[in-house]
Write a protein that holds these residues in place. Structure first.
Motif, PDB file in Angstrom:
ATOM      1  N   ARG A 199       0.829  -1.198   0.000  1.00 21.06           N
ATOM      2  CA  ARG A 199       0.000   0.000   0.000  1.00 21.06           C
ATOM      3  C   ARG A 199       0.868   1.253   0.000  1.00 21.06           C
ATOM      4  NH1 ARG A 199      -5.112   0.112   1.745  1.00 21.06           N
ATOM      5  NH2 ARG A 199      -4.957   2.214   0.898  1.00 21.06           N
ATOM      6  N   TYR A 238      -2.368   2.909 -13.855  1.00 20.37           N
ATOM      7  CA  TYR A 238      -2.490   4.354 -13.928  1.00 20.37           C
ATOM      8  C   TYR A 238      -1.593   4.966 -12.864  1.00 20.37           C
ATOM      9  CZ  TYR A 238      -6.552   4.385 -17.046  1.00 20.37           C
ATOM     10  OH  TYR A 238      -7.381   4.254 -18.125  1.00 20.37           O
ATOM     11  N   GLN A 297      -1.303   8.581 -10.488  1.00 15.74           N
ATOM     12  CA  GLN A 297      -2.037   9.766 -10.067  1.00 15.74           C
ATOM     13  C   GLN A 297      -1.198  10.603  -9.122  1.00 15.74           C
ATOM     14  OE1 GLN A 297      -5.635   9.070  -7.771  1.00 15.74           O
ATOM     15  NE2 GLN A 297      -6.603  10.907  -8.611  1.00 15.74           N
ATOM     16  N   PRO A 328      -6.254  10.323 -12.597  1.00 10.06           N
ATOM     17  CA  PRO A 328      -5.315   9.257 -12.974  1.00 10.06           C
ATOM     18  C   PRO A 328      -4.875   9.382 -14.431  1.00 10.06           C
ATOM     19  CG  PRO A 328      -7.187   8.359 -11.762  1.00 10.06           C
ATOM     20  CD  PRO A 328      -7.520   9.782 -12.073  1.00 10.06           C
ATOM     21  N   MET A 385       0.785   8.090  -6.652  1.00  7.83           N
ATOM     22  CA  MET A 385      -0.033   6.918  -6.355  1.00  7.83           C
ATOM     23  C   MET A 385      -0.121   6.098  -7.633  1.00  7.83           C
ATOM     24  SD  MET A 385      -2.258   5.419  -4.160  1.00  7.83           S
ATOM     25  CE  MET A 385      -3.517   6.345  -3.266  1.00  7.83           C
ATOM     26  N   LEU A 433      -2.008   3.181  -9.482  1.00 13.76           N
ATOM     27  CA  LEU A 433      -3.305   2.530  -9.399  1.00 13.76           C
ATOM     28  C   LEU A 433      -3.416   1.418 -10.432  1.00 13.76           C
ATOM     29  CD1 LEU A 433      -5.434   5.794  -9.206  1.00 13.76           C
ATOM     30  CD2 LEU A 433      -5.241   4.111  -7.370  1.00 13.76           C
ATOM     31  N   PHE A 479     -11.035  -0.265  -9.598  1.00 12.17           N
ATOM     32  CA  PHE A 479      -9.686   0.064  -9.153  1.00 12.17           C
ATOM     33  C   PHE A 479      -9.360  -0.561  -7.810  1.00 12.17           C
ATOM     34  CE2 PHE A 479      -7.802   3.241 -11.958  1.00 12.17           C
ATOM     35  CZ  PHE A 479      -8.877   3.543 -12.772  1.00 12.17           C
ATOM     36  N   GLY A 480      -8.075  -0.783  -7.608  1.00 13.74           N
ATOM     37  CA  GLY A 480      -7.572  -1.140  -6.293  1.00 13.74           C
ATOM     38  C   GLY A 480      -7.338   0.106  -5.461  1.00 13.74           C
ATOM     39  N   GLN A 481      -6.810  -0.085  -4.263  1.00 17.26           N
ATOM     40  CA  GLN A 481      -6.580   1.036  -3.349  1.00 17.26           C
ATOM     41  C   GLN A 481      -5.290   1.785  -3.661  1.00 17.26           C
ATOM     42  OE1 GLN A 481      -8.712   2.331  -1.183  1.00 17.26           O
ATOM     43  NE2 GLN A 481     -10.168   0.830  -1.939  1.00 17.26           N
ATOM     44  N   ARG A 540       1.108   3.867  -2.833  1.00 16.82           N
ATOM     45  CA  ARG A 540       1.657   5.225  -2.746  1.00 16.82           C
ATOM     46  C   ARG A 540       3.178   5.135  -2.663  1.00 16.82           C
ATOM     47  NH1 ARG A 540      -0.215  10.060  -2.196  1.00 16.82           N
ATOM     48  NH2 ARG A 540      -2.320   9.266  -1.910  1.00 16.82           N
TER      49      ARG A 540
END
Lengths: 109, 112
Positions: B9, B35, B37, B43, B89, B91, B103-105, B108
């Protein structure tokens, strides 16, 4: 000109208000239109998915597509503080998804 | 949980190091997207796979970036010789035949 334009806000409304979020686009090849909600530091969550021009309703959310004007909207009825997030429009022409920059919404209690 | 899963994460790395991220899509989805972001932006598309084939890569994907999807299941995104500008981030999303994408979480990445 960017492919997808969206007012970044921030947009602040009182609880219970009707919220209108909009995107315009330039590429007439876009076929599918989506709205995502994104909370801070989280991944985008799919809210609505539409294909044709017209309206689609899901609970408090209504998505509207006008392909002739290249304009899409998301309406939120009876807005709640939990709706405070960034709303992203996205468009697909079969290869990948193009996103707008997002509109930051705050619903004040 | 049957959604899109991304690991780790969070990742903090020193400039110049290599990092690898993993994405596990929804099991029946044949398309997988990456993606990137940055703060205050939507994104930006990096690349996408249909099954195991990488069908499109963005110009954003420099030669330091590589993505794989062996056997059409999970995918990895590797960034070599990380730079501070890579902080973002990352994604992952999956879809069935290009329809609704989930999308996933996100992962980062912070490059220090």
């Amino acid at each position: 000109q960017k492919e997808v334009e969206q007012d970044p806000g921030p947009l602040s409304v009182p609880e219970g208000a009707i919220v209108s979020l909009n995107c315009t686009y330039s590429n007439s090849a876009f076929q599918y239109f989506m709205w995502y909600r994104q909370y801070s530091r989280k991944g985008p969550e799919l809210l609505m998915y539409t294909y044709s021009s017209g309206n689609k309703e899901d609970g408090r959310f209504t998505a509207q597509v006008d392909k002739s004007s290249k304009y899409i909207s998301l309406f939120i009825r009876d807005s709640q503080p939990s709706d405070s997030a960034t709303y992203l429009c996205a468009m697909d022409y079969g290869q990948n998804f193009v996103f707008g920059p997002g509109t930051r919404l705050s619903v004040l209690p | 949980d049957t959604g899109v899963s991304q690991n780790p994460r969070h990742k903090i790395t020193k400039r110049g190091q290599n990092v690898t991220f993993r994405c596990d899509p929804i099991s029946e989805h044949n398309r997988l997207y990456w993606y990137r972001q940055t703060l205050g932006q939507g994104p930006e598309f990096l690349t996408y796979f249909q099954n195991e084939a990488q069908l499109e890569k963005s110009r954003l994907l420099s030669d330091r970036f590589s993505a794989e999807r062996p056997k059409g299941s999970f995918s990895t995104l590797e960034i070599q010789r990380t730079e501070q500008g890579d902080s973002a981030m990352y994604l992952c999303a999956s879809s069935l035949q290009g329809h609704e994408a989930f999308f996933g979480q996100g992962t980062r990445l912070t490059v220090v």
